[in-house]
Design a protein around this motif. Structure first.
Motif, PDB file in Angstrom:
ATOM      1  N   TYR A  68      52.277   6.075  12.894  1.00 53.97           N
ATOM      2  CA  TYR A  68      52.207   7.271  12.050  1.00 53.97           C
ATOM      3  C   TYR A  68      53.118   8.366  12.618  1.00 53.97           C
ATOM      4  CZ  TYR A  68      50.132  11.355   9.763  1.00 53.97           C
ATOM      5  OH  TYR A  68      49.932  12.515   9.048  1.00 53.97           O
ATOM      6  N   GLY A  69      53.231   8.390  13.943  1.00 56.74           N
ATOM      7  CA  GLY A  69      54.083   9.376  14.596  1.00 56.74           C
ATOM      8  C   GLY A  69      54.238   9.022  16.051  1.00 56.74           C
ATOM      9  N   SER A  70      55.129   9.748  16.726  1.00 51.65           N
ATOM     10  CA  SER A  70      55.354   9.443  18.128  1.00 51.65           C
ATOM     11  C   SER A  70      55.790  10.712  18.839  1.00 51.65           C
ATOM     12  CB  SER A  70      56.426   8.361  18.212  1.00 51.65           C
ATOM     13  OG  SER A  70      56.814   8.160  19.531  1.00 51.65           O
ATOM     14  N   GLY A  71      55.100  11.070  19.918  1.00 55.00           N
ATOM     15  CA  GLY A  71      55.489  12.239  20.705  1.00 55.00           C
ATOM     16  C   GLY A  71      56.164  11.767  21.982  1.00 55.00           C
ATOM     17  N   TYR A  92      51.850   7.463  21.294  1.00 52.12           N
ATOM     18  CA  TYR A  92      52.020   6.905  19.952  1.00 52.12           C
ATOM     19  C   TYR A  92      50.840   7.371  19.116  1.00 52.12           C
ATOM     20  CZ  TYR A  92      55.364   3.631  22.006  1.00 52.12           C
ATOM     21  OH  TYR A  92      56.442   3.085  22.647  1.00 52.12           O
ATOM     22  N   VAL A  93      51.087   7.637  17.845  1.00 55.24           N
ATOM     23  CA  VAL A  93      50.016   8.114  16.969  1.00 55.24           C
ATOM     24  C   VAL A  93      49.858   7.151  15.793  1.00 55.24           C
ATOM     25  CG1 VAL A  93      49.177  10.080  15.620  1.00 55.24           C
ATOM     26  CG2 VAL A  93      50.683  10.478  17.574  1.00 55.24           C
ATOM     27  N   TYR A  94      48.606   6.743  15.540  1.00 56.06           N
ATOM     28  CA  TYR A  94      48.292   5.882  14.392  1.00 56.06           C
ATOM     29  C   TYR A  94      47.296   6.618  13.490  1.00 56.06           C
ATOM     30  CZ  TYR A  94      50.346   2.273  17.324  1.00 56.06           C
ATOM     31  OH  TYR A  94      51.218   1.556  18.103  1.00 56.06           O
ATOM     32  N   VAL A 118      43.400  10.671  13.377  1.00 58.90           N
ATOM     33  CA  VAL A 118      44.509  10.024  14.085  1.00 58.90           C
ATOM     34  C   VAL A 118      44.016   9.455  15.408  1.00 58.90           C
ATOM     35  CG1 VAL A 118      46.412  11.353  13.055  1.00 58.90           C
ATOM     36  CG2 VAL A 118      45.295  12.203  15.123  1.00 58.90           C
ATOM     37  N   LYS A 141      45.509   8.439  19.172  1.00 63.21           N
ATOM     38  CA  LYS A 141      46.668   8.644  20.050  1.00 63.21           C
ATOM     39  C   LYS A 141      46.545   7.753  21.280  1.00 63.21           C
ATOM     40  CE  LYS A 141      47.392  13.372  18.481  1.00 63.21           C
ATOM     41  NZ  LYS A 141      47.381  14.806  18.812  1.00 63.21           N
ATOM     42  N   GLU A 170      53.396  21.058  11.558  1.00 61.57           N
ATOM     43  CA  GLU A 170      54.652  21.735  11.911  1.00 61.57           C
ATOM     44  C   GLU A 170      54.640  22.063  13.400  1.00 61.57           C
ATOM     45  OE1 GLU A 170      55.941  25.200   9.384  1.00 61.57           O
ATOM     46  OE2 GLU A 170      54.012  24.791   8.442  1.00 61.57           O
ATOM     47  N   LYS A 171      55.819  22.203  13.984  1.00 63.93           N
ATOM     48  CA  LYS A 171      55.915  22.607  15.393  1.00 63.93           C
ATOM     49  C   LYS A 171      56.513  24.016  15.464  1.00 63.93           C
ATOM     50  CE  LYS A 171      57.191  20.987  19.922  1.00 63.93           C
ATOM     51  NZ  LYS A 171      57.071  19.843  20.788  1.00 63.93           N
ATOM     52  N   GLN A 197      51.865  23.389  18.093  1.00 65.04           N
ATOM     53  CA  GLN A 197      52.111  22.610  16.884  1.00 65.04           C
ATOM     54  C   GLN A 197      50.787  22.362  16.177  1.00 65.04           C
ATOM     55  OE1 GLN A 197      53.654  18.853  18.398  1.00 65.04           O
ATOM     56  NE2 GLN A 197      52.608  19.316  20.308  1.00 65.04           N
TER      57      GLN A 197
END
Ligand SMILES: [Zn+2]
Length: 248
Positions: free
Chosen positions: A20-23, A27-29, A44, A46, A118-119, A159
């Motif tokens: 779903y995302g990645s910082g 990893y984010v699911y 989510v 993480k 948003e960041k 964020q």
């Protein structure tokens, strides 16, 4: 009062088939709560990128930073600078327990999903160039954290999502004079980089302290989270140098 946004649930299903995302660190699911007050709502999961060897340490550190951030945010709300409140998404450490899941037993951080993500600033001094509204208020929260801690730390990497009655933050970074708040804590160099680029706005108080800023920022500015690179010290090994002798 703790201005926190919690899971308030006991179970969720996570879709690990797609990222779903990645910082920088995780990893984010995406998933959905299946039991508890948030049943049916999105969440989510993480996972640390570093694998399971050092995970316990990472989880403990994450929860400590979260608790410290919560104190700062609560104090910011109590001062009443904003007419709306800032909330912190508070993760919990859960474990995968699907019967046939290869991740069974693996720890994961679960928290409610944030809409309109948003960041607003990073730990290297990056911020929107002419912030207004919430973007400005969050720059002021960073400045407030420095003043309110007596110049010991800075809450940044802000964020999250704007809601019609407040703002929800997730995964903030604390940078500290003692540089003891995890791998994204760039210490005084990071704090100075923030102030070299920070322009006080209508939410900042003119009496809030700032460090004396001299010269160019030492940290290269970018929107992502900057991480310290270091090798863990192995105290059981012989040092390469001994006092009075040349490097060998
Ligand atoms: Zn300011």
């Amino acid at each position: 009062m703790a201005y926190s946004r919690t899971n308030n649930s006991t179970r969720a299903t996570i879709d690990r088939s797609e990222l779903y995302g990645s910082g920088t660190f995780k990893y984010v699911y995406a998933g959905t709560y299946t039991a508890g007050a948030r049943k049916g709502q999105p969440c989510v999961a993480k996972e640390f990128k570093s694998g399971c060897v050092v995970e316990d340490h990472y989880f403990d550190e994450e929860m400590n930073i979260c608790a410290k951030s919560q104190e700062i945010i609560d104090e910011f709300n109590e001062v009443g600078i904003m007419n709306q409140e800032v909330y912190l998404n508070t993760p919990e450490i859960w474990e995968y327990n699907g019967r046939r899941s290869p991740q069974k037993g693996q720890k994961v951080l679960i928290e409610p999903m944030i809409q309109n993500f948003e960041k607003f600033n990073s730990n290297s001094g990056w911020a929107l160039s002419e912030p207004t509204g919430w973007a400005a208020a969050l720059q002021s929260l960073s400045h407030f954290s420095y003043d309110n801690s007596g110049g010991q730390l800075l809450l940044c990497d802000l964020q999250g999502g704007i809601y019609n009655d407040g703002f929800v933050l997730t995964d903030p970074v604390i940078m500290s004079r003692a540089q003891n708040c995890g791998p994204a804590d760039l210490g005084m160099d990071g704090i100075m980089s923030f102030f070299q680029r920070h322009r006080c706005n209508g939410f900042c108080d003119a009496s809030w302290r700032k460090p004396p800023v001299l010269g160019k920022a030492k940290i290269r500015m970018h929107q992502g989270t900057t991480m310290q690179a270091y090798l863990p010290t192995r105290s059981s090994r012989t040092p390469l140098t001994v006092p009075g002798r040349r490097f060998r």
